[in-house]
Design a protein around this motif. Sequence first.
Motif, mmCIF file in Angstrom:
data_model
loop_
_atom_site.group_PDB
_atom_site.id
_atom_site.type_symbol
_atom_site.label_atom_id
_atom_site.label_comp_id
_atom_site.label_asym_id
_atom_site.label_seq_id
_atom_site.Cartn_x
_atom_site.Cartn_y
_atom_site.Cartn_z
ATOM 1 N N ARG A 1 47.308 34.889 24.290
ATOM 2 C CA ARG A 1 48.642 35.492 24.424
ATOM 3 C C ARG A 1 49.205 35.264 25.834
ATOM 4 O O ARG A 1 50.361 34.891 26.012
ATOM 5 C CB ARG A 1 48.565 36.992 24.136
ATOM 6 C CG ARG A 1 49.885 37.734 24.321
ATOM 7 C CD ARG A 1 49.743 39.209 23.982
ATOM 8 N NE ARG A 1 48.768 39.893 24.807
ATOM 9 C CZ ARG A 1 49.022 40.415 26.006
ATOM 10 N NH1 ARG A 1 50.231 40.327 26.517
ATOM 11 N NH2 ARG A 1 48.072 41.028 26.691
ATOM 12 N N THR B 1 55.476 41.030 18.174
ATOM 13 C CA THR B 1 56.592 40.339 17.559
ATOM 14 C C THR B 1 57.845 41.123 17.873
ATOM 15 O O THR B 1 57.794 42.322 18.137
ATOM 16 C CB THR B 1 56.411 40.265 16.039
ATOM 17 O OG1 THR B 1 56.095 41.575 15.564
ATOM 18 C CG2 THR B 1 55.278 39.337 15.661
ATOM 19 N N GLY C 1 59.856 31.632 22.538
ATOM 20 C CA GLY C 1 60.048 32.458 21.350
ATOM 21 C C GLY C 1 59.484 31.890 20.064
ATOM 22 O O GLY C 1 59.729 32.433 18.984
ATOM 23 N N GLN C 2 58.702 30.831 20.151
ATOM 24 C CA GLN C 2 58.109 30.270 18.938
ATOM 25 C C GLN C 2 56.942 31.149 18.478
ATOM 26 O O GLN C 2 56.145 31.612 19.302
ATOM 27 C CB GLN C 2 57.605 28.851 19.205
ATOM 28 C CG GLN C 2 58.709 27.863 19.555
ATOM 29 C CD GLN C 2 59.686 27.695 18.401
ATOM 30 O OE1 GLN C 2 59.290 27.538 17.255
ATOM 31 N NE2 GLN C 2 60.973 27.791 18.713
ATOM 32 N N PRO C 3 56.848 31.379 17.160
ATOM 33 C CA PRO C 3 55.748 32.225 16.676
ATOM 34 C C PRO C 3 54.419 31.472 16.683
ATOM 35 O O PRO C 3 54.357 30.299 16.326
ATOM 36 C CB PRO C 3 56.171 32.548 15.243
ATOM 37 C CG PRO C 3 57.014 31.388 14.833
ATOM 38 C CD PRO C 3 57.720 30.909 16.075
ATOM 39 N N ARG D 1 49.675 37.919 16.026
ATOM 40 C CA ARG D 1 50.817 37.003 16.140
ATOM 41 C C ARG D 1 51.483 37.211 17.490
ATOM 42 O O ARG D 1 51.672 38.350 17.921
ATOM 43 C CB ARG D 1 51.827 37.275 15.030
ATOM 44 C CG ARG D 1 51.416 36.681 13.704
ATOM 45 C CD ARG D 1 52.575 36.670 12.741
ATOM 46 N NE ARG D 1 53.049 37.997 12.424
ATOM 47 C CZ ARG D 1 54.058 38.243 11.596
ATOM 48 N NH1 ARG D 1 54.700 37.237 11.037
ATOM 49 N NH2 ARG D 1 54.442 39.464 11.335
ATOM 50 N N TYR D 2 51.793 36.131 18.142
ATOM 51 C CA TYR D 2 52.448 36.207 19.436
ATOM 52 C C TYR D 2 53.670 35.295 19.453
ATOM 53 O O TYR D 2 53.980 34.630 18.463
ATOM 54 C CB TYR D 2 51.467 35.783 20.546
ATOM 55 C CG TYR D 2 50.198 36.594 20.588
ATOM 56 C CD1 TYR D 2 50.239 37.977 20.764
ATOM 57 C CD2 TYR D 2 48.952 35.987 20.447
ATOM 58 C CE1 TYR D 2 49.072 38.721 20.799
ATOM 59 C CE2 TYR D 2 47.783 36.736 20.478
ATOM 60 C CZ TYR D 2 47.855 38.097 20.649
ATOM 61 O OH TYR D 2 46.709 38.838 20.682
ATOM 62 N N ARG D 3 54.309 35.245 20.616
ATOM 63 C CA ARG D 3 55.440 34.339 20.828
ATOM 64 C C ARG D 3 55.184 33.529 22.085
ATOM 65 O O ARG D 3 54.664 34.048 23.080
ATOM 66 C CB ARG D 3 56.722 35.139 21.013
ATOM 67 C CG ARG D 3 57.148 35.911 19.781
ATOM 68 C CD ARG D 3 58.059 35.092 18.909
ATOM 69 N NE ARG D 3 58.344 35.768 17.652
ATOM 70 C CZ ARG D 3 59.025 35.201 16.665
ATOM 71 N NH1 ARG D 3 59.465 33.963 16.792
ATOM 72 N NH2 ARG D 3 59.252 35.857 15.552
ATOM 73 N N SER D 4 55.549 32.277 22.019
ATOM 74 C CA SER D 4 55.486 31.459 23.225
ATOM 75 C C SER D 4 56.663 31.837 24.129
ATOM 76 O O SER D 4 57.516 32.644 23.748
ATOM 77 C CB SER D 4 55.553 29.974 22.860
ATOM 78 O OG SER D 4 56.776 29.715 22.195
#
Lengths: 449, 260
Positions: free
Chosen positions: A74, A302, A38-40, A32-35
């Motif tokens: 990522r 995260t 900050g969107q998952p 799991r990453y964040r754009s």
Amino acid sequence: MSGWRPALQARRIGAAHQRKGRPCQDAVAVSRYRSRDGQPVQVMAVADGHGGEHYLLSDVGSALACELALQVVREHLGLWDLQGAQAPELDTWVHWLASELPQRIHSRWLALVREHWQQHTALSSAPDQAPCSEATTPEAEVPRLYGTTLGLVVMAPRWWGYTGVGDWDLVQVGADGQAALLSEELAGDGGGEATGSLCLEQAAGLFRSGLEPIEHPEATFGLLLSTDGIRKSCATDADFLLLAAHLIATPAAGASEVLAANLDQITSEGSGDDVSVAMAQHGSLFTPSLFRPSQVSISEETPPGERPIQARTIRAQKPLLLGALLVATAGLGAGWYWLQQSGMAPGPPGAVRRQINQLCHGPANAIAGTLSNRRSQFTDLRQGRLTAPPLQDAADLDPLGALIASSFDPASGGMVQGEALTALGLCPLLDAALQRQWQPPTIPDLPER
Amino acid sequence: MPFPNVRLANRPLHFIYICDCSGSMAAQGKIQALNQAIRQSLPGMAEVARQNPEARVLVRAVSFADRAVWHLEQPTEVQQLQWLDLQAGGITAMGEALELVAAVLQSPPMEERALPPVLVLISDGQPTDDFDAGLARLMREPWAQKAVRLAIAMGHDADTEVLQQFIGSDPSGGLPAGEIPGASGHTPLHRSGRSPRRPLQASSATSLAQYIQWASTAVVGAASMPASRMAGPGPQANIPLPDLPPTLMDPTDDVGPLVW
């Protein structure tokens, strides 16, 4: 509940490969990453090394492919917004999945396997090593040795998309439990068991991709990405789709054990090939607690508040663990003293001992691949995201993990040396392969959180 | 959560003999040698099948003379197989035999998940019918394109050109079909003229038996658990073929008298 739930992954060595002493050539990874805004975003990947005498390092190739694919995604997501005025249009993501991402993955995978090859041949040509049979491989043919497929799914809040090369399968399961095959490799003119491969010069052009917008945040569906061993184990595609719907409904309680048992049954009663799945659901497709957060790859990035329950639990219990460690260390010291007095070396527990024997007496080229598949454990131990004692305590369940933990020296951040190393009783090949894993990695470690 | 009611299945591996039973096969004990070689190979084939439970080895056989007919029509598990002797007599309807095989390689009856079939063409002569039409019909079937196609030339009167066409081109760029290494002066003597991608020259009952044994054991073993491979031109055939057995009567291995 809306949105993506954490993905599950499972991988089992094929029954035929196990019987013939071959390594598992599949690899699987989820994260799991964040754009940038900050969107998952979730990502899952599967890869199937070709195996066979012409693809001797394909188990390494598949592991590198999965790890690299996640890393490239990522890096890209960190540069872009997924919502708001700065967010690219869907067409941009379509193009990214169809063209930019394949080209980047392919070119970097080629560089990675060439780098691995140089290290592999250097290791194999060490004076105390047996000659490497493939050492004379021409430079241009090096990627072939690592040949692998790769399937990748990226799951954002407003869309999800896939890309990949080779004979992986992607199934969507609807809220009504009906499954549909979304992407498969069309039969080409290669014949036999031929498949698209990252090792091909034109691989980037062979990727197949797609993107689906998520119109309603409450939409419920599941996605299952699998290597070809699962579909080939089913008598028909209808059986495969039924099986996919069953797998994606795996209950939360004991999910990893259930999945492992199911995959073992699939390979033993089916094709005998390695079998791997990665799957995720959007919304509350089945039971509310279908997926266990602890199933998420430890390498996920995260924010601290959203770390997996497993990681948070370990941190909350740190004082207790430290105390327990002190007591355990004192106990171990006493035991060590007693053993020294008795003239015996404190060897590893039985399960680890058996794992060492298995690796040392198995095919020589299987060691590197087996260890490469545990790259995340090496990385996480080195970066402090994992500690050795839990892995060592679970030696009966995961002897390889316990071996890796036992070979780790937290003080140096690398491999144990001296008496501790001697006590492990490693054969030279395994010793060298572990040393190699504890050296600075081919893929840079993930940054500290 | 019980395992769903799905049909997990091992993958069928269809092995089809395509046997020349023309009149010339009656000479010099060739048909007896062929029957004997196939019969002798069955225990080894059954053992390979037992060792590879993920594959279900199913054997069939076509014989061709004046006409092509199924000698063993039902796909038969090798463990259950009892070989009935082939009889020689007539001309060489090889093209018709290929059409017969083409019909069973259609999907259906071929299973979706089948392993690449193994087709073994054995002949001592030249086709007397429209071989090109038969081969074209065969090769229209995707399963024929995926198949491991082997050919055994019994004696030196066999038409190695058509056998090579059946196999397909040799990607290794080896010797032309039928050429003996060193004979032309263009290829060195030490270079082996044998390749599973070229017709196998059986010059005696012994070498025939070795090739049949190889096809029914080593090739079946390789085809039972094939590694996937990259598409496009590669270093091997549809499946990586095992090394050929040494044959005492092979021209490159021995200078003894040729029986056929």
